[in-house]
Design an enzyme around this catalytic site. Structure first.
Site, short mmCIF file in Angstrom:
data_model
loop_
_atom_site.label_atom_id
_atom_site.label_comp_id
_atom_site.label_asym_id
_atom_site.label_seq_id
_atom_site.Cartn_x
_atom_site.Cartn_y
_atom_site.Cartn_z
N HIS A 58 0.88 -1.19 0.00
CA HIS A 58 0.00 0.00 0.00
C HIS A 58 0.90 1.23 0.00
O HIS A 58 1.49 1.57 1.02
CB HIS A 58 -0.90 0.00 1.24
CG HIS A 58 -1.85 1.16 1.30
ND1 HIS A 58 -3.20 1.01 1.50
CD2 HIS A 58 -1.66 2.50 1.17
CE1 HIS A 58 -3.79 2.19 1.51
NE2 HIS A 58 -2.86 3.12 1.31
N HIS B 48 1.60 5.36 -1.68
CA HIS B 48 1.21 6.55 -2.45
C HIS B 48 2.47 7.14 -3.07
O HIS B 48 3.34 7.62 -2.34
CB HIS B 48 0.55 7.58 -1.54
CG HIS B 48 -0.71 7.09 -0.92
ND1 HIS B 48 -1.95 7.24 -1.51
CD2 HIS B 48 -0.93 6.39 0.22
CE1 HIS B 48 -2.87 6.67 -0.74
NE2 HIS B 48 -2.28 6.15 0.31
N LEU B 49 2.54 7.12 -4.41
CA LEU B 49 3.71 7.71 -5.07
C LEU B 49 3.40 9.07 -5.67
O LEU B 49 4.30 9.73 -6.19
CB LEU B 49 4.25 6.78 -6.16
CG LEU B 49 5.04 5.56 -5.68
CD1 LEU B 49 5.53 4.74 -6.87
CD2 LEU B 49 6.21 5.94 -4.79
N ARG B 50 2.11 9.49 -5.63
CA ARG B 50 1.72 10.79 -6.20
C ARG B 50 2.11 10.88 -7.68
O ARG B 50 2.15 9.88 -8.36
CB ARG B 50 2.33 11.96 -5.41
CG ARG B 50 2.16 11.88 -3.89
CD ARG B 50 0.72 11.82 -3.45
NE ARG B 50 0.59 12.04 -2.02
CZ ARG B 50 -0.39 11.56 -1.27
NH1 ARG B 50 -1.34 10.81 -1.82
NH2 ARG B 50 -0.45 11.82 0.01
N ASN C 266 -5.23 7.25 -5.89
CA ASN C 266 -5.96 8.47 -5.50
C ASN C 266 -5.24 9.75 -5.94
O ASN C 266 -4.97 10.63 -5.15
CB ASN C 266 -6.25 8.50 -3.99
CG ASN C 266 -5.01 8.54 -3.12
OD1 ASN C 266 -3.95 8.07 -3.52
ND2 ASN C 266 -5.12 9.12 -1.93
N LYS D 208 -9.16 -0.49 -5.88
CA LYS D 208 -9.22 0.17 -4.58
C LYS D 208 -10.59 0.77 -4.32
O LYS D 208 -11.11 1.53 -5.14
CB LYS D 208 -8.15 1.27 -4.51
CG LYS D 208 -8.14 2.06 -3.20
CD LYS D 208 -7.72 1.19 -2.01
CE LYS D 208 -7.90 1.92 -0.68
NZ LYS D 208 -6.71 2.50 -0.16
N HIS E 22 -10.45 0.74 1.80
CA HIS E 22 -10.28 1.75 2.86
C HIS E 22 -11.50 1.60 3.75
O HIS E 22 -12.58 2.09 3.43
CB HIS E 22 -10.17 3.16 2.28
CG HIS E 22 -9.89 4.18 3.35
ND1 HIS E 22 -8.69 4.84 3.47
CD2 HIS E 22 -10.65 4.61 4.39
CE1 HIS E 22 -8.73 5.63 4.54
NE2 HIS E 22 -9.91 5.51 5.11
N HIS F 208 -4.51 -0.83 5.97
CA HIS F 208 -4.05 -0.08 7.14
C HIS F 208 -4.96 -0.22 8.36
O HIS F 208 -5.52 0.76 8.84
CB HIS F 208 -3.82 1.40 6.81
CG HIS F 208 -4.82 2.06 5.90
ND1 HIS F 208 -6.17 2.02 6.13
CD2 HIS F 208 -4.67 2.78 4.77
CE1 HIS F 208 -6.78 2.68 5.17
NE2 HIS F 208 -5.90 3.14 4.33
N LEU G 2 -5.05 8.94 8.19
CA LEU G 2 -6.32 8.22 8.25
C LEU G 2 -6.12 6.78 7.79
O LEU G 2 -5.46 6.59 6.77
CB LEU G 2 -7.37 8.93 7.38
CG LEU G 2 -7.79 10.30 7.93
CD1 LEU G 2 -8.67 11.03 6.93
CD2 LEU G 2 -8.51 10.15 9.27
N ASP H 202 1.48 2.59 3.52
CA ASP H 202 0.62 3.78 3.38
C ASP H 202 1.46 5.04 3.44
O ASP H 202 0.98 6.10 3.88
CB ASP H 202 -0.49 3.79 4.44
CG ASP H 202 -1.59 4.79 4.11
OD1 ASP H 202 -1.67 5.23 2.95
OD2 ASP H 202 -2.36 5.14 5.02
N HIS I 19 2.96 14.51 2.06
CA HIS I 19 2.36 15.84 1.92
C HIS I 19 3.47 16.82 2.30
O HIS I 19 4.26 16.53 3.20
CB HIS I 19 1.18 16.02 2.87
CG HIS I 19 0.01 15.13 2.58
ND1 HIS I 19 -0.95 15.44 1.64
CD2 HIS I 19 -0.36 13.94 3.08
CE1 HIS I 19 -1.85 14.47 1.59
NE2 HIS I 19 -1.51 13.54 2.45
N ALA J 133 -3.98 14.54 5.89
CA ALA J 133 -3.74 13.25 6.53
C ALA J 133 -2.72 12.46 5.74
O ALA J 133 -2.82 12.36 4.52
CB ALA J 133 -5.05 12.47 6.60
C1 NCD Z 1 -3.60 8.96 2.24
C2 NCD Z 1 -3.12 10.03 1.25
O1 NCD Z 1 -2.55 11.03 1.69
O2 NCD Z 1 -3.28 9.82 0.05
N1 NCD Z 1 -3.68 9.54 3.55
C3 NCD Z 1 -3.67 8.90 4.73
O3 NCD Z 1 -3.88 9.54 5.77
N2 NCD Z 1 -3.42 7.61 4.81
C4 NCD Z 1 -4.89 8.39 1.81
C5 NCD Z 1 -5.26 7.09 2.46
O4 NCD Z 1 -4.66 6.05 2.22
O5 NCD Z 1 -6.20 7.10 3.28
ZN ZN Z 2 -3.21 5.08 1.75
#
Ligand code: NCD
Ligand code: ZN
Length: 347
Positions: free
Chosen positions: A14, A16-18, A42, A100, A137, A175, A220, A248, A252, A264
């Protein structure tokens, strides 16, 4: 005492690479230690079609360092309008490894998520037929439900009815942060699993809130009471095949975290393996680390474990990982557990 451990190279189930300059800056933080990762869809706008996933995959590969063999495992973002046949074709063509499910509004960039699970039952039925895993999620979004209860209420009102309706669907509760999440996985067949993040093994809600709010501990699902952290930690270090690592790691920039309405997400890609060695050693479970990071995940996704290894070593001096990763959008703070870590990946 064991001061060094060699394990099969880990994967992150899991991540996030943006995109764009953020992706360029933070991708090497994952490719350094991880061989594969389930990439969260996302983005804004989200990755909803096979064509989106293919294009995103190409952009990710171009953000990987030259010498990396990193394989991004792509996902599609489930929406009320997702077409079951599109999803099936993307899976058959090897473009995606999972879908997802975000309840609309549950977390960062989830506005296009599912508004009612009834709307996506045809897609989920198709996925169950073809063996395509669903990443969930698992938090309800009802404003009347307390943020600390949202995971438990989701299990009762959405997840359990779904599992009863489609027991053959492969599902992952992403998560998990509660004893309820752990117990639910244990009550189910092997095709329901859970990912666990590094930070949820290390912090509870006191770490987040006592002595001043710590925006870099806000993610989150939100960190819960200590009893929940202990239950999640016992699951992770147990070696049970149904629990595996999904960091996860969610970057940010500092201005977006340290503000009146902070985003988050915790960014743990850089030091996750060191932190996990610390956690597993503390629980006398270093011999279970490999199952959690490198063996259980591939099994759920029908893949083989990696063939390479990594070695972690414990030194007498603390591991000095970077405090921040600089990006063209601004600095991203690396998760700091609040105490020294003596483990690090050496090769
Ligand atoms: C994630 C994000 O920033 O994309 N944020 C987080 O708090 N985990 C989104 C997610 O996986 O809920
Ligand atoms: Zn996530």
């Amino acid at each position: 005492m064991n001061n060094s451990i060699t394990i099969i190279r880990p994967d992150d189930w899991h991540l996030h690479l943006r995109d764009g300059v953020m992706m360029k800056a933070i991708t090497p933080e994952s490719t350094r230690h991880f061989n594969r990762a389930i990439i969260m869809p996302n983005l804004v706008p989200p990755v909803v079609t096979a064509a989106d996933a293919l294009a995103y995959r190409t952009r990710i590969l171009s953000a990987c360092p030259q010498d990396s063999n990193f394989t991004p495992l792509m996902t599609l973002y489930l929406t009320d309008k997702t077409d079951p046949d599109d999803v099936a074709a993307a899976f058959a063509n090897g473009i995606i490894n999972a879908v997802k499910y975000y309840p609309a509004g549950a977390t960062t960039n989830s506005d296009s998520g599912v508004t009612d699970i009834k709307n996506v039952m045809p897609v989920l039925e198709k996925m169950a037929q073809i063996g395509l895993p669903l990443c969930i999620h698992g938090e309800v979004t009802d404003p009347n439900i307390d943020i600390f209860d949202r995971e438990a209420v989701f299990i009762e009102t959405i997840l359990d009815p779904l599992r009863r309706a489609l027991p053959e669907l492969k599902t992952t509760s992403e998560h998990i942060t509660t004893k309820d999440g752990v117990d639910y996985v244990k009550s189910q067949s092997k095709n329901h699993c859970a990912t666990i993040t590094t930070h949820h093994l290390m912090i509870n809600r006191n770490h987040l809130l006592v002595g001043g709010i710590k925006p870099h501990y806000y993610c989150l699902p939100i960190a819960k009471r200590e009893e929940h952290r202990l239950a999640v930690r016992a699951a992770a270090t147990s070696g049970d095949v149904r629990f595996f690592l999904g960091t996860d790691s969610a970057p940010h920039t500092d201005p977006n975290k340290e503000t009146g309405c902070g985003c988050a997400g915790c960014f743990t890609a850089t030091n996750t393996m060191a932190l996990l060695a610390h956690v597993f050693e503390e629980d006398d479970a270093l011999n279970k680390l490999e199952k959690f990071t490198s063996i259980n995940g591939p099994k759920h996704y029908g893949l083989l474990p990696n063939t390479e290894t990594i070695t972690l070593k414990k030194s007498s001096a603390p591991f000095l990982y970077p405090k921040k990763i600089e990006t063209a959008e601004g600095p991203v703070t690396v998760f700091n557990p609040g105490h020294d870590i003596y483990w690090q990946v050496i090769e």
